[in-house]
Design a protein around this motif. Structure first.
Motif, PDB file in Angstrom:
ATOM      1  N   LEU A 265       4.796  -8.506   6.848  1.00 32.15           N
ATOM      2  CA  LEU A 265       4.367  -7.231   6.284  1.00 32.15           C
ATOM      3  C   LEU A 265       3.428  -7.495   5.116  1.00 32.15           C
ATOM      4  N   SER A 266       2.313  -6.806   5.099  1.00 30.80           N
ATOM      5  CA  SER A 266       1.341  -6.979   4.032  1.00 30.80           C
ATOM      6  C   SER A 266       1.848  -6.376   2.730  1.00 30.80           C
ATOM      7  N   LYS A 267       1.537  -7.041   1.622  1.00 31.36           N
ATOM      8  CA  LYS A 267       1.915  -6.529   0.311  1.00 31.36           C
ATOM      9  C   LYS A 267       1.216  -5.217  -0.003  1.00 31.36           C
ATOM     10  N   GLU A 268       0.104  -4.921   0.677  1.00 32.91           N
ATOM     11  CA  GLU A 268      -0.621  -3.674   0.422  1.00 32.91           C
ATOM     12  C   GLU A 268       0.259  -2.457   0.710  1.00 32.91           C
ATOM     13  N   LEU A 269       1.219  -2.605   1.605  1.00 35.50           N
ATOM     14  CA  LEU A 269       2.075  -1.479   1.955  1.00 35.50           C
ATOM     15  C   LEU A 269       2.942  -1.036   0.784  1.00 35.50           C
ATOM     16  N   PHE A 270       3.193  -1.934  -0.143  1.00 36.25           N
ATOM     17  CA  PHE A 270       4.022  -1.572  -1.297  1.00 36.25           C
ATOM     18  C   PHE A 270       3.348  -0.524  -2.175  1.00 36.25           C
ATOM     19  N   LYS A 271       2.065  -0.352  -2.018  1.00 37.35           N
ATOM     20  CA  LYS A 271       1.332   0.611  -2.838  1.00 37.35           C
ATOM     21  C   LYS A 271       1.552   2.053  -2.387  1.00 37.35           C
ATOM     22  N   LEU A 272       2.367   2.251  -1.354  1.00 34.15           N
ATOM     23  CA  LEU A 272       2.648   3.589  -0.834  1.00 34.15           C
ATOM     24  C   LEU A 272       3.906   4.121  -1.506  1.00 34.15           C
ATOM     25  N   PRO A 273       3.774   4.972  -2.517  1.00 32.74           N
ATOM     26  CA  PRO A 273       4.939   5.362  -3.322  1.00 32.74           C
ATOM     27  C   PRO A 273       5.913   6.297  -2.624  1.00 32.74           C
ATOM     28  N   MET A 274       5.441   7.014  -1.587  1.00 35.41           N
ATOM     29  CA  MET A 274       6.281   8.030  -0.961  1.00 35.41           C
ATOM     30  C   MET A 274       6.704   7.668   0.455  1.00 35.41           C
ATOM     31  N   LEU A 275       6.585   6.398   0.824  1.00 37.33           N
ATOM     32  CA  LEU A 275       6.966   5.980   2.169  1.00 37.33           C
ATOM     33  C   LEU A 275       8.463   6.195   2.367  1.00 37.33           C
ATOM     34  N   SER A 276       8.821   6.947   3.407  1.00 39.52           N
ATOM     35  CA  SER A 276      10.231   7.255   3.634  1.00 39.52           C
ATOM     36  C   SER A 276      10.732   6.789   4.996  1.00 39.52           C
ATOM     37  N   VAL A 277       9.824   6.577   5.956  1.00 37.38           N
ATOM     38  CA  VAL A 277      10.230   6.126   7.289  1.00 37.38           C
ATOM     39  C   VAL A 277       9.410   4.887   7.654  1.00 37.38           C
ATOM     40  N   LEU A 278      10.097   3.797   7.963  1.00 32.55           N
ATOM     41  CA  LEU A 278       9.431   2.549   8.346  1.00 32.55           C
ATOM     42  C   LEU A 278      10.039   2.032   9.641  1.00 32.55           C
ATOM     43  N   ASP A 279       9.201   1.945  10.664  1.00 30.21           N
ATOM     44  CA  ASP A 279       9.635   1.417  11.956  1.00 30.21           C
ATOM     45  C   ASP A 279       8.859   0.130  12.224  1.00 30.21           C
ATOM     46  N   ILE A 280       9.537  -1.018  12.108  1.00 31.73           N
ATOM     47  CA  ILE A 280       8.903  -2.312  12.387  1.00 31.73           C
ATOM     48  C   ILE A 280       9.649  -3.024  13.510  1.00 31.73           C
TER      49      ILE A 280
END
Length: 402
Positions: A265-280
């Motif tokens: 997972l890219s560290k850039e994804l951490f910049k999403l403050p409101m991420l509530s659903v993650l399907d990996i």
């Protein structure tokens, strides 16, 4: 001799000024038509979909460099009463022709002339409804640039979010976007562009783009850039954006990375403050995904099924808002003690290797997934962790701690 030279220069200026007055496209570099010494002729006829000649169609010829980016010579003519057009005094080289009737019916094609040619007669060119391309331009260091599409002389001015719409002739299968006054080129391939079609081409990214958007994002544009930067790191096509990221109220709320063949997972994804659903789910991670997942403290749903995971770190307890946790079809043979602090409304532990699970972890599993024991497999000896716990690629150490 001097008078003749001055007369030639004056003639060139008059022709150039006349061209500028008639055409909205500026001649870029190269030589004027009066300097062409070759005598190749190109002729054609414009017809409609019924095969009838069309008069008054604007035909624009452009010569191009070897990269088909710079219009060295631009010449316009009109089809006559019988639909016929021609260009004379052409020299060998690469050219493009665009036929345009009232910005509604059009055609574009490319061709090459050789030194052995004297006349090139084309079969009938059928003009059809123009296609509409839409997409999003990412900003460069100066913000959203005005983009020039080489080969079609289209100027694109995006809106405040970078969205644009431009009409192009069918047959325009390769579009080149020029950034920074033509110093940088991004190319978009559009296979099988149909007449009258409306096609979304996704994001057009400056080739020199830097995605340094700081820490947590505070607006939707920043989040879009962060997701695209993550795509770039993880080897995903940017055209997948709308099928992966779900925006709600201006924020990325969901990411669906199921079956995308990603290994980290890219560290850039951490910049999403409101991420509530993650399907990996259904990916094989070579690098520990929890170095990023554990920082998504607003997650309400996490899907990790079919990832060949054999252990969970203590940091999973950071996800205190999890309502859905799917860990099915993995290789888990134990659970961290910290997991008992979570209270998901839906938990799936099916088809793991948790038969020997005991203590508070077993009690926790029974509370939130009462049928977990019926589907477990035996834990094989000598478990080996399939992914590394330290990532030597994009570094996570610079991320702020919670």
């Amino acid at each position: 001799m001097r008078n003749t030279l001055n007369l030639n220069v004056l003639t060139c200026l008059i022709i150039l000024l006349g061209n500028c007055a008639q055409n909205s496209t500026q001649v870029v570099g190269g030589s004027s038509d009066t300097e062409i010494s070759a005598s190749i002729v190109v002729k054609g006829i414009v017809v409609d979909s019924l095969g009838l000649p069309v008069s008054g169609t604007t035909i624009r010829l452009r010569s191009t460099d070897t990269n088909e980016t710079l219009a060295i010579i631009t010449r316009d003519t009109l089809s006559n009463a019988t639909g016929v057009y021609s260009f004379s005094s052409l020299r060998p080289g690469a050219y493009s022709i665009e036929l345009n009737r009232h910005d509604s019916l059009a055609l574009a094609y490319r061709f090459e002339l050789f030194a052995t040619d004297s006349i090139r007669v084309r079969s009938a060119d059928t003009i059809r409804p123009m296609a509409t391309l839409t997409g999003t331009l990412l900003p460069d260091s100066a913000g959203f640039p005005t983009i020039f599409i080489f080969g079609l002389s289209r100027i694109i001015t995006p809106d405040s979010l970078g969205r644009f719409s431009v009409r192009v002739p069918y047959g325009s299968s390769r579009i080149r976007f020029a950034f920074s006054h033509g110093e940088h080129i991004s190319e978009v391939h559009i296979p099988n562009l149909k007449p009258g079609a409306a096609q979304e081409i996704g994001f057009v990214i400056p080739p020199f783009a830097s995605f340094n958007v700081g820490q947590l994002c505070s607006d939707s544009l920043c989040e879009r850039i962060a997701v695209l930067a993550a795509f770039r790191e993880m080897g995903l096509d940017t055209a997948l954006f709308d099928s992966i990221a779900v925006f709600k109220a201006g924020h990325v709320r969901e990411l669906n990375l199921r079956k995308r063949k990603i290994s980290f997972l890219s560290k850039e994804l951490f910049k999403l403050p409101m991420l509530s659903v993650l399907d990996i789910s259904s990916n094989m991670f070579f690098w520990d995904p929890f170095e990023i997942i554990s920082r998504f403290t607003n997650l309400s749903a996490l899907y990790l099924d079919n990832c060949s995971i054999i252990f969970l770190p203590q940091e999973i307890s950071n996800l205190k808002h999890l309502a859905i946790l799917d860990l099915s079809n993995n290789e888990l043979f134990s659970l961290p003690l910290s997991i008992v602090s979570l209270s998901p409304s839906k938990l799936n532990l099916a088809n793991n290797r948790l038969r020997d699970l005991t203590g508070s972890q077993a009690e926790w599993a029974t509370t939130f997934d009462p049928m977990w024991q019926q589907s477990q497999r035996s834990a094989p000896p000598n478990q080996q962790i399939p992914y590394k716990t330290g990532y030597s690629g994009p570094m996570y150490s610079d991320l702020p701690a919670h």
